[in-house]
Design a protein around this motif. Structure first.
Motif, PDB file in Angstrom:
ATOM      1  N   TYR A  59       1.434  -1.249  -0.243  1.00  0.00           N
ATOM      2  CA  TYR A  59      -0.261   0.210   0.269  1.00  0.00           C
ATOM      3  C   TYR A  59       1.014   1.221  -0.322  1.00  0.00           C
ATOM      4  N   TYR A  60       0.456   2.188  -0.550  1.00  0.00           N
ATOM      5  CA  TYR A  60       0.985   3.918  -0.703  1.00  0.00           C
ATOM      6  C   TYR A  60       0.365   4.546  -1.255  1.00  0.00           C
ATOM      7  N   ALA A  61       1.081   5.626   0.030  1.00  0.00           N
ATOM      8  CA  ALA A  61       0.523   7.160  -0.544  1.00  0.00           C
ATOM      9  C   ALA A  61       0.358   7.986  -1.836  1.00  0.00           C
ATOM     10  N   ASP A  62      -0.487   8.104  -2.230  1.00  0.00           N
ATOM     11  CA  ASP A  62      -0.644   8.832  -3.241  1.00  0.00           C
ATOM     12  C   ASP A  62       0.938   9.653  -3.778  1.00  0.00           C
ATOM     13  N   SER A  63       1.537   9.941  -2.455  1.00  0.00           N
ATOM     14  CA  SER A  63       2.850  11.475  -3.450  1.00  0.00           C
ATOM     15  C   SER A  63       3.688  10.433  -3.191  1.00  0.00           C
ATOM     16  N   VAL A  64       4.242   9.539  -2.612  1.00  0.00           N
ATOM     17  CA  VAL A  64       5.432   8.042  -3.076  1.00  0.00           C
ATOM     18  C   VAL A  64       5.022   7.313  -4.281  1.00  0.00           C
ATOM     19  N   LYS A  65       3.701   6.740  -4.295  1.00  0.00           N
ATOM     20  CA  LYS A  65       3.492   6.418  -5.429  1.00  0.00           C
ATOM     21  C   LYS A  65       3.963   6.198  -7.007  1.00  0.00           C
ATOM     22  N   GLY A  66       4.545   5.115  -7.518  1.00  0.00           N
ATOM     23  CA  GLY A  66       5.373   4.861  -9.130  1.00  0.00           C
ATOM     24  C   GLY A  66       7.114   5.076  -8.493  1.00  0.00           C
ATOM     25  N   ARG A  67       7.116   5.865  -6.969  1.00  0.00           N
ATOM     26  CA  ARG A  67       8.886   6.224  -7.152  1.00  0.00           C
ATOM     27  C   ARG A  67       9.036   5.937  -5.489  1.00  0.00           C
ATOM     28  N   PHE A  68       8.688   5.201  -4.395  1.00  0.00           N
ATOM     29  CA  PHE A  68       9.029   4.203  -3.732  1.00  0.00           C
ATOM     30  C   PHE A  68       8.406   2.929  -3.751  1.00  0.00           C
ATOM     31  N   THR A  69       9.273   1.807  -2.731  1.00  0.00           N
ATOM     32  CA  THR A  69       8.547   0.445  -2.952  1.00  0.00           C
ATOM     33  C   THR A  69       9.300  -0.520  -2.105  1.00  0.00           C
ATOM     34  N   ILE A  70       7.474  -1.031  -1.624  1.00  0.00           N
ATOM     35  CA  ILE A  70       8.171  -1.281   0.176  1.00  0.00           C
ATOM     36  C   ILE A  70       8.381  -3.090  -0.520  1.00  0.00           C
ATOM     37  N   ALA A  71       9.318  -3.599   0.593  1.00  0.00           N
ATOM     38  CA  ALA A  71       9.627  -5.027   0.587  1.00  0.00           C
ATOM     39  C   ALA A  71       9.663  -5.808   2.154  1.00  0.00           C
ATOM     40  N   MET A  83      14.304   3.587  -2.147  1.00  0.00           N
ATOM     41  CA  MET A  83      13.049   5.340  -2.419  1.00  0.00           C
ATOM     42  C   MET A  83      13.527   5.706  -3.912  1.00  0.00           C
ATOM     43  N   ASN A  84      13.009   6.519  -4.756  1.00  0.00           N
ATOM     44  CA  ASN A  84      13.966   6.862  -6.033  1.00  0.00           C
ATOM     45  C   ASN A  84      13.312   8.238  -6.376  1.00  0.00           C
ATOM     46  N   SER A  85      14.283   8.650  -7.106  1.00  0.00           N
ATOM     47  CA  SER A  85      13.209   9.875  -7.438  1.00  0.00           C
ATOM     48  C   SER A  85      13.146  11.023  -6.439  1.00  0.00           C
ATOM     49  N   LEU A  86      13.832  10.882  -5.591  1.00  0.00           N
ATOM     50  CA  LEU A  86      13.624  11.456  -4.119  1.00  0.00           C
ATOM     51  C   LEU A  86      13.103  13.403  -4.841  1.00  0.00           C
TER      52      LEU A  86
END
Length: 123
Positions: A59-71, A83-86
């Motif tokens: 699950y992701y906040a809209d502000s980080v969707k597509g840039r952050f990945t949790i695993a 965290m990419n494209s910071l």
């Protein structure tokens, strides 16, 4: 009881990447739903991402969707936040939290918290 320790924060330029780690000790980590939250100076804590016990659901906040990945790697008792494209607006103290129940973005309902790791993104 679960103890959580975050690491991996630091200073990075805008557009750069960081990987945060949340290492757990104590009870069986795979029994816990884990979330990442952040708090910037003068702002309320906000939800960033969360992951289910097995790691199948994220699950992701809209502000980080597509840039952050949790695993997560339950064999290593660790959850990661790539965290990419910071952006400068990502600057905050990042916290991981754990709970036996699926708490999603509801930070107030998590039982266990780490001490936080600082992420600073310069423009």
């Amino acid at each position: 009881q679960v103890q959580l320790v975050e690491s991996g924060g630091g200073l990075v330029q805008a557009g750069g990447s960081l990987r945060l780690s949340c290492a757990a000790s104590g009870r069986t980590f795979s029994n816990y739903f884990v979330g990442w939250f952040r708090q910037a100076p003068g702002k309320e804590r906000e939800f960033v991402a969360a992951i289910s016990w097995s790691g199948v659901s994220t699950y992701y906040a809209d502000s980080v969707k597509g840039r952050f990945t949790i695993a997560r790697d339950n064999a290593k008792n660790t959850v990661y936040l790539q965290m990419n494209s910071l952006k400068p607006e990502d600057t905050a103290v990042y916290y991981c939290a754990a709970d036996a129940a699926r708490r999603g973005s509801r930070g107030g309902e998590y039982d266990y918290w780490g001490q936080g790791t600082q992420v600073t993104v310069s423009s």
